[in-house]
Design an enzyme around this catalytic site. Structure first.
Site, PDB file in Angstrom:
ATOM      1  N   ILE A 100     -29.735 -31.295  73.381  1.00 27.70           N
ATOM      2  CA  ILE A 100     -30.462 -31.871  72.128  1.00 27.70           C
ATOM      3  C   ILE A 100     -29.253 -32.180  71.075  1.00 27.70           C
ATOM      4  O   ILE A 100     -28.483 -31.618  70.722  1.00 27.70           O
ATOM      5  CB  ILE A 100     -31.346 -30.775  71.555  1.00 27.70           C
ATOM      6  N   HIS A 317     -37.699 -37.104  78.429  1.00 25.40           N
ATOM      7  CA  HIS A 317     -37.038 -36.848  77.124  1.00 25.40           C
ATOM      8  C   HIS A 317     -38.011 -35.887  76.027  1.00 25.40           C
ATOM      9  O   HIS A 317     -37.846 -36.378  74.899  1.00 25.40           O
ATOM     10  CB  HIS A 317     -36.712 -38.304  76.341  1.00 25.40           C
TER      11      HIS A 317
END
Length: 428
Positions: A100, A317
């Site tokens: 992330i 994603h």
């Protein structure tokens, strides 16, 4: 052998006798609510947000709802085994922390805290290409191992430098992210006019790189770009860029390099022209195992094998790139069928609990990557929050197997409801 579920329960309940409670909530809805209150508007928008109307974020969760565990009884499951081997390394559990980016929005030391928390929980992490610390600084904290995520820049020299640094720093694999050759349409960030990288956040892999330093100097020495009007917001942005750039803050304020670094990053970050021809060069670029992240179609999975990659990561994603995209769990079986047992198949996007991990493994995933939950644990309690969220997921995975009569994830039985057969699964 994993007995993490009962051990974790015992730890919590014994702590309760002395008045101690878990550092962060153990259920995702409460974890998410508390994290939202703890995070700034910009941090929350970036971490929690998705593309467009966020249909894909919701689809990822709906896909898990369509697959239900069928518990079996009297199967003698006193011992469970959740271990898995990935690229020559045996892991106690089939879970990694997903990359992330820009977590320095949440905490200045975020990436170091994530690495420390992952190590405490005994799981590897995938170090983000968009981290707030250089991979060399993160690696010593990632005591359970780490992989490196690669965004393929417009500069091949920079790509080669990142790969060489990852090898030298001890990465276990490189995860090439394919679904972000351009940024998706993200209304939460757009409505705030906020891109963290434009403020010098999340670009430490770049500012610590010798090739990027050369590109930055070339930018600084080139034609000057028009300076923004000196509004209070522009001044604050300049201060923020200077604060996050390597070196002394006062020196950075006087130097053109911090602003040139941001301009250089925005110019070289994405590569829309990335193709299979580029992927075919990876074997000559790195000795690390190569995992392609963002593979959803079985034909792409087959093409990946033809290109000599070592694994695929089924991912959209986290719903942050294409609004209205298919859910990862729906496409997982098709990708598994396409590659057989030739390479590992990992999955991320929509995973919130140990029960989710169990279902993904039952549908054929070799391992699962956890994303937003650990970021929320980070927001609430730093490294301890990351470690607890991860350990809780592992504990629930173990208990789910026990209660479903499964000695291992492969023994788990599922019933699926209302899921249309994706056309892509049978495409050839």
């Amino acid at each position: 052998m994993s007995q993490s579920g009962r051990a974790r329960q015992d730890e919590v309940y014994r702590g309760g006798i002395a008045g101690r409670r878990p550092v962060v909530p153990t259920a995702f809805p409460a974890l998410e609510r508390r994290a939202r209150r703890a995070m700034t508007r910009r941090a929350w928008a970036y971490v929690a947000g998705g593309a467009g109307s966020e249909e894909t974020v919701r689809a990822n969760r709906a896909a898990f709802d369509r697959h239900r565990i069928v518990p079996r009884v009297l199967r003698g499951v006193g011992e469970r085994d959740t271990s898995v081997e990935l690229f020559g390394r045996r892991l106690d559990a089939p879970v990694l922390l997903a990359p992330i980016g820009a977590l320095d929005l949440v905490s200045r030391q975020a990436d170091l805290a994530v690495a420390h928390g992952a190590g405490e929980a005994g799981v590897p992490m995938i170090v983000s290409n968009q981290a707030g610390h250089a991979m060399e600084d993160i690696a010593p904290y990632a005591t359970a191992g780490w992989w490196f995520q690669l965004y393929w820049s417009t500069s091949d020299d920079l790509v080669d430098s990142f790969l060489a640094r990852a090898e030298a720093a001890g990465a276990g694999a490189v995860v090439v992210t394919l679904d972000t050759t351009v940024l998706g349409w993200r209304p939460r960030d757009l409505d705030l006019g906020h891109l963290p990288f434009a403020r010098g956040l999340g670009i430490a892999q770049y500012t610590s790189d010798p090739v990027f330093a050369r590109l930055t100097r070339e930018t600084a020495e080139g034609p000057a770009r028009p300076a923004p009007r000196p509004t209070p917001t522009a001044v604050r942005t300049l201060l923020e860029i200077s604060r996050h750039h390597p070196g002394r803050f006062v020196d950075n304020l006087r130097s053109p390099l911090p602003r040139a670094a941001v301009e250089t990053f925005l110019r070289v970050y994405s590569r829309p022209t990335l193709s299979w021809d580029d992927i075919a060069t990876l074997r000559s670029r790195t000795r690390l195992p190569v995992v392609l992240k963002g593979v959803l179609h079985p034909d792409d999975a087959r093409r990946a094998l033809d290109a000599g990659v070592d694994g695929v990561l089924v991912s959209n994603h986290g719903g942050r790139q294409v609004d209205g995209s298919v859910a990862t769990l729906d496409l997982l079986p098709g990708v598994v069928d396409a590659v057989g047992d030739r390479v590992p198949v990992l999955l991320d996007s929509g995973v919130r609990s140990g029960a989710d991990v169990a279902r993904a493994l039952a549908l054929g995933a070799t391992a699962v990557c956890l994303g937003r939950p650990f970021a929320y644990g980070l927001a609430l309690a730093g490294a301890a929050g990351v470690a607890q969220v991860t350990r809780d997921v592992l504990a629930e995975l173990d208990l789910t197997l026990a209660l479903a009569g499964a000695r291992s994830p492969g023994d788990l039985e599922l019933a699926s409801f209302g899921a249309a057969e994706p056309a892509a699964r049978t495409a050839r």
